[in-house]
Design a protein around this motif. Sequence first.
Motif, PDB file in Angstrom:
ATOM      1  N   THR A 105       0.850  -1.191   0.000  1.00 57.29           N
ATOM      2  CA  THR A 105       0.000   0.000   0.000  1.00 57.29           C
ATOM      3  C   THR A 105       0.887   1.243   0.000  1.00 57.29           C
ATOM      4  O   THR A 105       1.946   1.267   0.628  1.00 57.29           O
TER       5      THR A 105
ATOM      6  N   ASP B 202     -10.862  -4.192  -3.208  1.00 60.33           N
ATOM      7  CA  ASP B 202     -11.159  -3.924  -4.619  1.00 60.33           C
ATOM      8  C   ASP B 202     -12.305  -2.909  -4.728  1.00 60.33           C
ATOM      9  O   ASP B 202     -12.275  -1.999  -5.555  1.00 60.33           O
TER      10      ASP B 202
ATOM     11  N   GLU C  34     -11.083   0.535  -3.773  1.00 58.90           N
ATOM     12  CA  GLU C  34     -10.193   1.100  -4.794  1.00 58.90           C
ATOM     13  C   GLU C  34     -10.879   1.248  -6.163  1.00 58.90           C
ATOM     14  O   GLU C  34     -10.233   1.587  -7.137  1.00 58.90           O
TER      15      GLU C  34
ATOM     16  N   VAL D  65     -12.118  -0.966  -8.242  1.00 55.27           N
ATOM     17  CA  VAL D  65     -11.725  -1.947  -9.257  1.00 55.27           C
ATOM     18  C   VAL D  65     -13.013  -2.533  -9.830  1.00 55.27           C
ATOM     19  O   VAL D  65     -13.845  -3.050  -9.085  1.00 55.27           O
TER      20      VAL D  65
ATOM     21  N   SER E  82     -12.280   1.087 -14.444  1.00 55.10           N
ATOM     22  CA  SER E  82     -11.692   1.006 -13.107  1.00 55.10           C
ATOM     23  C   SER E  82     -10.813   2.210 -12.800  1.00 55.10           C
ATOM     24  O   SER E  82     -10.040   2.649 -13.652  1.00 55.10           O
TER      25      SER E  82
ATOM     26  N   TYR F 107      -8.597   1.967 -10.334  1.00 55.01           N
ATOM     27  CA  TYR F 107      -7.333   1.257 -10.087  1.00 55.01           C
ATOM     28  C   TYR F 107      -7.442  -0.162 -10.637  1.00 55.01           C
ATOM     29  O   TYR F 107      -8.534  -0.694 -10.773  1.00 55.01           O
TER      30      TYR F 107
ATOM     31  N   ARG G 223      -5.678  -4.028  -9.761  1.00 53.98           N
ATOM     32  CA  ARG G 223      -4.829  -4.753  -8.808  1.00 53.98           C
ATOM     33  C   ARG G 223      -3.904  -5.665  -9.595  1.00 53.98           C
ATOM     34  O   ARG G 223      -4.346  -6.553 -10.305  1.00 53.98           O
TER      35      ARG G 223
ATOM     36  N   TYR H 271      -2.400  -1.768  -5.913  1.00 56.10           N
ATOM     37  CA  TYR H 271      -3.453  -1.077  -6.654  1.00 56.10           C
ATOM     38  C   TYR H 271      -2.799   0.045  -7.454  1.00 56.10           C
ATOM     39  O   TYR H 271      -2.341   1.034  -6.892  1.00 56.10           O
TER      40      TYR H 271
END
Length: 132
Positions: free
Chosen positions: A9, A77, A80, A82, A89, A91, A93, A111
Amino acid sequence: MEKLYNLFTYGTLMQAFDNPYARKLRLSSNYIGKGYFNGKLFRVEWYPGALYEPDAPTPVHGEIYQLHSLEILKELDEYEDVMEDESASLYLRKVVPVRDSQEVVRDCWVYLYNQPVSDLPLIEEGYFKTKP
């Protein structure tokens, strides 16, 4: 033997931040320590976005967590943004090689920002802090 999963992170999930998802991550993992990968870090709004660029001369600094299970990733997810449709999206992953404080490379889920960065300010030192 159970496979180990690491998460790196670099933003609002780090220990300096207090939000429900950061707290849940701390309860669902073991903190390994600080780390970095080569890339670029941008200030999006109140949160950052990183790009992984293996040849970049600049690091993106953050924290490495060993996840107890993959269950937490569903919630992260969502946090973020996703999406199943990658183009929508915020981000993505991805697994990225991250160096820990001993320079050992660990494969970690990260991410990565998935939107244009041309108008975003670069965080040159590669550390995201709460205030610009």
